[in-house]
Design an enzyme around this catalytic site. Structure first.
Site, PDB file in Angstrom:
ATOM      1  N   HIS A  68      -0.831  -4.827  -8.329  1.00 18.60           N
ATOM      2  CA  HIS A  68      -1.071  -4.797  -9.778  1.00 18.60           C
ATOM      3  C   HIS A  68       0.264  -4.799 -10.517  1.00 18.60           C
ATOM      4  O   HIS A  68       1.335  -4.804  -9.904  1.00 18.60           O
ATOM      5  CB  HIS A  68      -1.932  -3.591 -10.169  1.00 18.60           C
ATOM      6  N   HIS A  70       1.946  -2.646 -12.555  1.00 20.25           N
ATOM      7  CA  HIS A  70       2.825  -1.505 -12.845  1.00 20.25           C
ATOM      8  C   HIS A  70       4.184  -1.694 -12.165  1.00 20.25           C
ATOM      9  O   HIS A  70       4.261  -2.189 -11.035  1.00 20.25           O
ATOM     10  CB  HIS A  70       2.176  -0.210 -12.385  1.00 20.25           C
ATOM     11  N   ASP A  72       6.285   0.241 -10.736  1.00 19.29           N
ATOM     12  CA  ASP A  72       6.568   0.850  -9.428  1.00 19.29           C
ATOM     13  C   ASP A  72       5.911   0.066  -8.293  1.00 19.29           C
ATOM     14  O   ASP A  72       6.052   0.407  -7.125  1.00 19.29           O
ATOM     15  CB  ASP A  72       6.147   2.328  -9.397  1.00 19.29           C
ATOM     16  N   HIS A  73       5.234  -1.045  -8.651  1.00 16.10           N
ATOM     17  CA  HIS A  73       4.641  -1.927  -7.639  1.00 16.10           C
ATOM     18  C   HIS A  73       5.171  -3.360  -7.716  1.00 16.10           C
ATOM     19  O   HIS A  73       5.025  -4.110  -6.756  1.00 16.10           O
ATOM     20  CB  HIS A  73       3.111  -1.928  -7.771  1.00 16.10           C
ATOM     21  N   HIS A 157      -8.440   1.025 -11.873  1.00 18.83           N
ATOM     22  CA  HIS A 157      -7.066   1.421 -12.186  1.00 18.83           C
ATOM     23  C   HIS A 157      -6.534   0.770 -13.464  1.00 18.83           C
ATOM     24  O   HIS A 157      -6.416   1.425 -14.491  1.00 18.83           O
ATOM     25  CB  HIS A 157      -6.134   1.141 -11.009  1.00 18.83           C
ATOM     26  N   ASP A 178      -2.908   0.949  -6.050  1.00 20.71           N
ATOM     27  CA  ASP A 178      -3.462   2.069  -6.817  1.00 20.71           C
ATOM     28  C   ASP A 178      -4.901   1.731  -7.172  1.00 20.71           C
ATOM     29  O   ASP A 178      -5.198   0.592  -7.560  1.00 20.71           O
ATOM     30  CB  ASP A 178      -2.658   2.295  -8.100  1.00 20.71           C
ATOM     31  N   GLU A 203      -3.263   4.828  -1.208  1.00 24.09           N
ATOM     32  CA  GLU A 203      -2.440   5.679  -2.066  1.00 24.09           C
ATOM     33  C   GLU A 203      -2.974   7.107  -2.005  1.00 24.09           C
ATOM     34  O   GLU A 203      -4.145   7.334  -1.681  1.00 24.09           O
ATOM     35  CB  GLU A 203      -2.466   5.170  -3.510  1.00 24.09           C
ATOM     36  N   HIS A 424       2.407   6.603  -1.157  1.00 23.74           N
ATOM     37  CA  HIS A 424       2.354   6.836  -2.601  1.00 23.74           C
ATOM     38  C   HIS A 424       1.849   8.255  -2.911  1.00 23.74           C
ATOM     39  O   HIS A 424       0.902   8.453  -3.667  1.00 23.74           O
ATOM     40  CB  HIS A 424       1.436   5.786  -3.249  1.00 23.74           C
TER      41      HIS A 424
END
Length: 610
Positions: A68, A70, A72-73, A157, A178, A203, A424
């Site tokens: 996705h 975000h 941090d991904h 999410h 996530d 996660e 995670h």
């Protein structure tokens, strides 16, 4: 024995910088390519030198999958593809492909234009990176090459978030990214079929948390906002991740505008304080929800044509200058961990007044300002070694769209994996959940740290079709089979066009055009007996007749003995006339009885047998 190897380059016993290397049946896949919000040095991105010291990354990796949008991904993706040097395929869903470059550009502006950092990816690199992306639909099986295939499942999410199944032959891995097992006002709950993967990589952000109902959390949120506004304070509601947090946290805005909208609260409680959203959030979020309306829940799909879900009666666009206005107000600002941008600017201005309040609705990575104030730190060292004293009220309310412990267990129950691996999350919380998973599901659970490789040995299932004729014949032989108990079946296994079929021997011979040959096993047993051969045979017959009362034992005219399909013949020893040789032969179906008879005769004949 086949094996799957997993190495986290990020998110191993940590939250942030998600990047998981998976080796499965000779294929190498990178799952996510994120950045760490808590660092501004080399630790910000995963250590890609771990993948290979020599040669091109593209020669080692078969593909990259992004779960996705975000950061941090996906935050390290342009750095990885354009600066480190990967030009292979990158897979993500259509909404993720649309939203990802906007977040990356916002991130680049904050890092380069505002903070003045160098050795960072450029706007052109983001564009070049996105050209390598292959967008996938939900439940679409995509052939990466002849052997490797991937499939996306709905993860909830955020808009476009997906879980991915990676499959090579009979071996498979599911990576959740996530996900959220609880539907919200806009998105549905994560879902996956009973795919029974060899490994589920999940996660575990909220590994030890079981949340209250969303209604209770919204009620607490409204109460705290109301109390702060009543005493003349300002409220900073921190939303998730850059502008896209409006996709994550619309529920808070909906709840708040509902409170302001009721005549009771507006008139009797004098709630006239303005509510602001970060500029540009609503317009962009509304555009992408319209574009990808099929990703939302059923209620939104039905009503979206009639109304704009982001048009709130009491919410206005925020201007930086408004932060200095006197009197109470409520501002929804980003990014979510107070590590940069508008949320940090507002926090610095309002932190010194005890009337004010900041509400953190999601997880904050260690090293960020958000994590520090949630940990109780009240004196913060900011840029230029300036000390900021925090007097404002700090509240944490979990509106984060991650699965809690109950949701993680629910997904495991749904997918039925043979092994589970947690990423995670924080080590202590992961350890607790690991024990719970092993106890409840009786599967192995792993939680490797960054740079640590976990090897999982697989026992792949090979699907075999069974002919109807063989099933009917086997069912007629014994009692009605129990669906919960395995049943041993005898047949011939045929392999054709990479598929297996179990058929009766007669059908196999017919299909293959072969004549039947009977295979018999023969064993020689020596017996000390000076009598003539026909007398020895008679002694053997009487002995077996007395011992094997439940079997058909016959003495044939030609001097041989049969026990069921087993044949016994006697001949004299060529060198010793006092020794007789018994030839015992049987088919493979009667191997157990043949072995028993052989061992029985080797013990010799009783003296009384005549």
């Amino acid at each position: 024995m086949p094996e799957i190897k997993v190495t986290p380059l990020g998110a191993g016993q940590d939250v942030g910088r998600s990047c998981i290397l998976v080796s499965i049946a000779g294929k190498n896949v990178m799952l996510d390519c994120g950045m760490h919000m808590g660092y501004n040095d080399d630790r910000r991105f995963p250590d890609f030198s771990y993948i290979t010291q020599n040669g091109r990354l593209t020669d080692f990796l078969d593909c990259v999958i992004i779960s996705h949008f975000h950061l941090d991904h996906c935050g390290a993706l342009p750095y990885f593809s354009e600066m480190v040097g990967y030009d292979g395929p990158i897979y993500m869903t259509h909404p993720t492909k649309a939203i990802c470059p906007i977040l990356l550009e916002d991130y680049r502006k904050i890092t380069v234009d505002k903070k003045g950092e160098t050795n960072f990816f450029t706007s052109q690199m983001i564009k070049d990176c996105m050209k390598k992306v292959v967008a996938v639909h939900l439940h679409q099986t995509v052939q990466v090459d002849e052997e490797l295939e991937i499939k996306a499942y709905y993860a909830g999410h955020v808009l476009g978030a997906a879980m991915f199944q990676i499959k090579v032959g009979c071996e498979s891995v599911v990576y959740t990214g996530d996900y959220n097992m609880t539907p919200d006002r806009h998105l549905g709950a994560a879902w996956i079929d009973k795919c029974r993967p060899d490994l589920l990589i999940s996660e575990s952000t909220y590994a030890t948390t079981i949340r209250d109902s969303k209604r209770c959390r919204e009620r607490d949120f409204l109460k705290k906002v109301h109390e702060t506004v009543e005493r003349g304070g300002k409220v900073s509601g921190i939303l998730g991740s850059l502008w896209t947090s409006s996709l994550d946290s619309q529920d808070l805005a909906l709840a708040l505008t509902g409170l302001w909208d009721t005549s009771f609260h507006r008139e009797r409680m004098n709630l006239k304080a303005p509510i602001y959203f970060s500029t540009g959030l609503t317009e962009k979020a509304n555009h992408y929800y319209k574009l990808f309306i099929t990703w939302t829940n059923q209620k939104i799909r039905k009503t979206f044509v009639q109304r704009n879900m982001f048009e709130f009666k009491h919410i206005k666009a925020f201007d930086r200058a408004f932060a200095d206005n006197p009197g109470p107000m409520v501002v929804f600002a980003t990014p979510g961990m107070l590590h940069a941008g508008q949320s940090l600017q507002i926090f610095r201005k309002w932190a010194g007044n005890e009337k004010n309040m900041v509400i953190m609705p999601g997880y904050c990575v260690q090293g960020t300002v958000g994590h520090k104030i949630l940990s109780g730190q009240r004196k913060l060292e900011m840029e230029g070694r300036q000390i900021l004293e925090v007097k404002m009220q700090v509240e944490y309310m979990s509106f984060s769209a991650h699965a809690d412990a109950k949701g993680i267990m629910q997904l495991i129950r749904q997918a039925e994996p043979r092994n589970v691996l947690l990423v995670h999350g924080e080590a202590k919380k992961m350890e607790f959940l690991k024990q719970k998973i092993e106890q409840e599901f009786h599967v192995s659970c792993y939680m490797p740290a960054n740079g640590e490789t976990t090897t999982i040995f697989t026992n792949p299932s090979i699907p075999v079709d069974i002919s109807l004729g063989l099933l009917k014949r086997e069912a007629a032989i014994g009692p009605v089979p129990d669906a919960k108990k395995p049943k041993l079946m005898h047949g011939t296994l045929l392999m054709k066009d990479n598929s297996f079929r179990l058929v009766s021997p007669e059908q196999a011979l017919k299909e293959l055009g072969l004549a039947e040959h009977q295979l018999r096993f023969t064993c020689r047993v020596h017996i000390q007996d000076p009598r003539k051969e026909h007398e020895t045979v008679l002694r053997v017959y009487n002995h077996l007749k007395g011992v094997l009362k439940d079997y058909s034992v016959q003495h044939l005219p030609d001097g041989s003995i049969t026990v069921e399909s087993i044949l016994i013949q006697a001949t004299a020893h060529s060198e010793d006339q006092g020794t007789k040789v018994l030839l015992v032969s049987w088919t493979y179906q009667d191997e157990e009885l043949g072995s028993y008879l052989t061992s029985l005769l080797k013990k010799g004949l009783p003296q009384s047998t005549s």
